[in-house]
Enzyme design. Structure first.
Site, PDB file in Angstrom:
ATOM      1  N   CYS B  29       0.854  -1.190   0.000  1.00 23.82           N
ATOM      2  CA  CYS B  29       0.000   0.000   0.000  1.00 23.82           C
ATOM      3  C   CYS B  29       0.893   1.244   0.000  1.00 23.82           C
ATOM      4  O   CYS B  29       1.641   1.476   0.942  1.00 23.82           O
ATOM      5  CB  CYS B  29      -0.905  -0.067   1.224  1.00 23.82           C
ATOM      6  SG  CYS B  29      -1.537   1.486   1.790  1.00 23.82           S
ATOM      7  N   CYS B  32       0.322   3.742   2.763  1.00 19.40           N
ATOM      8  CA  CYS B  32       0.819   3.234   4.058  1.00 19.40           C
ATOM      9  C   CYS B  32       2.325   3.503   4.159  1.00 19.40           C
ATOM     10  O   CYS B  32       2.813   3.937   5.201  1.00 19.40           O
ATOM     11  CB  CYS B  32       0.566   1.730   4.202  1.00 19.40           C
ATOM     12  SG  CYS B  32      -1.150   1.262   4.006  1.00 19.40           S
TER      13      CYS B  32
END
Lengths: 306, 106
Positions: B29, B32
């Site tokens: 991600c 993230c």
């Protein structure tokens, strides 16, 4: 497929932009990593003198017009300007543990007693600090730099090579010419749109609810919307399919069934159900990309800065 | 302080702190990865708050339990009770802004 590439652009003729050829890890990044490690390994000391910017302060609310606050811990971080505590952060600077102050927190005026405060003591980034990291064979800042390169150079080089491969693929898609069978293209998009709609729904995202406005879409309208979003993938798909075919890499329906069967087995799902939720073109796209990024990466690496 | 990696075994204990911020993140991600260094910086700088991270790839049961639908999702707790949550990548300034909602609201 009925849709065809008429004039297939040769990406080997492209000049790769200098920016894409760069992959070296700058020394500043390694220095920043060392500084972050020093912060991670910082020790905390109780503040015995007056509180200063950068300290963390733990207070307890002893009086407030809003009863829910009384007895609650109030944390203040002078110098960080946390919204709602700006005034309290300024007021607490220069105070000592045990002292009581009145300040604004959020929308409430309250009296708090300072119960404790800690100050972060960060080690200097030097050879002694590097020794404390306990990395085998690494005891100086320059040895850490060498070690960091050993750990990350290949990953950065590979990432940069994927950037070049992506550039080759997008340019090939843009510069080639096509003869598109519109009905085939729409069916291709529709199949993927249906899978996308159902997959999103299973993940809790309902594509029937529009991002703007209040009119709820029907299933068919939402699938059509998802299918339209797939249109941009059709030409890139033709390109990666062609490049893989030139390499002799042609995944069959049997490969597809085997891959789905494996996933179904792992997830304890009946094969029929897994097949219903899967899509051949999505599988093809995944394995085509996997093949191309792996096979074109070494060639891309050869074009990168030394 | 560092950000503590939670598992299904230690999660409930970790969120019992006075003020706790949990980062539900994923391996692949981008948002993230963008947030991680800022969260690490906040954790180093702000004592008394417990910073926790949950790798949803390795801890799917925790992601399911907290109904995580987007990555990263940040869930804020006071003494084990969820106060609120937000999703999406954040730089330090936004982390401060979100934490102030945990710290300075009833």
């Amino acid at each position: 497929m009925k849709s065809k590439i008429i004039d297939f652009f040769d990406y080997n003729t492209l000049e790769i932009p200098t920016e894409l050829k760069k992959w070296h890890i700058p020394e500043e990044e390694i220095q920043k990593e060392l500084e972050a490690l020093a912060a991670d390994n910082a020790s905390q000391a109780e503040v015995t003198d007056t509180i200063a910017d950068g300290d963390s302060v733990r207070c307890v609310c002893t009086a407030c017009g809003e009863k829910a606050w009384v007895g609650r811990t109030v944390l203040l971080y002078p110098g960080r300007c946390l919204p709602g505590a700006e005034e309290a952060e300024k007021r607490i600077v220069g105070c000592k543990v045990g002292q009581e102050i009145t300040c604004m927190v959020g929308q409430w005026e309250m009296t708090v007693t300072i119960e404790g405060a800690v100050r972060q003591i960060t080690s200097a980034v030097n050879d002694a600090f590097v020794v404390s990291l306990n990395i085998p064979g690494v005891s100086t800042v320059s040895e850490y730099s060498r070690w960091y390169h050993q750990q990350h150079d290949m990953e950065r080089k590979t990432k940069a090579s994927y950037g070049i491969t992506h550039f080759w693929l997008t340019q090939t898609a843009e510069r080639s010419t096509y003869e598109i069978d519109e009905e085939e293209k729409w069916q291709w998009c529709l199949e993927r749109g249906k899978i996308m709609f159902e997959g999103m729904l299973a993940a809790g995202v309902d594509m029937r609810i529009p991002e703007e406005g209040f009119e709820i879409l029907t299933d068919e309208q939402a699938i059509e919307k998802a299918a339209r979003e797939q249109e941009r993938n059709f030409i890139p798909f033709l390109v990666i399919q062609k490049l893989c075919a030139l390499d002799g890499f042609v995944p069959t329906e049997e490969d597809y069934r085997n891959a789905i069967a494996e996933i179904a087995k792992k997830q304890g799902m009946p094969l029929e159900e897994a097949m219903r939720k899967a899509c051949f073109s999505l599988y093809q796209e995944m394995v085509f990309k996997e093949h191309l990024f792996t096979s074109m990466s070494p060639k891309a690496m050869a074009c990168m800065e030394v | 302080m560092t950000v503590i990696e939670a598992t299904a075994q230690n999660f409930d204990q970790l969120i019992q702190g006075e003020y706790v911020m949990v980062d539900f993140y994923g391996d692949h991600c981008g948002a993230c990865a963008f947030t991680a260094p800022f969260l690490r910086q906040a954790a180093s700088d702000m004592a008394y708050i417990t910073f926790v991270k949950v790798n949803t790839t390795h801890q799917p049961e925790l992601a399911k339990r907290f109904d995580i639908k987007a990555l990263p999702t940040f869930v804020y707790f006071r003494k084990g009770k969820e106060v609120y949550r937000n999703a999406g990548g954040m730089a330090l300034e936004t982390i401060h802004k979100e934490l102030s909602k945990l710290l300075y609201r009833i």
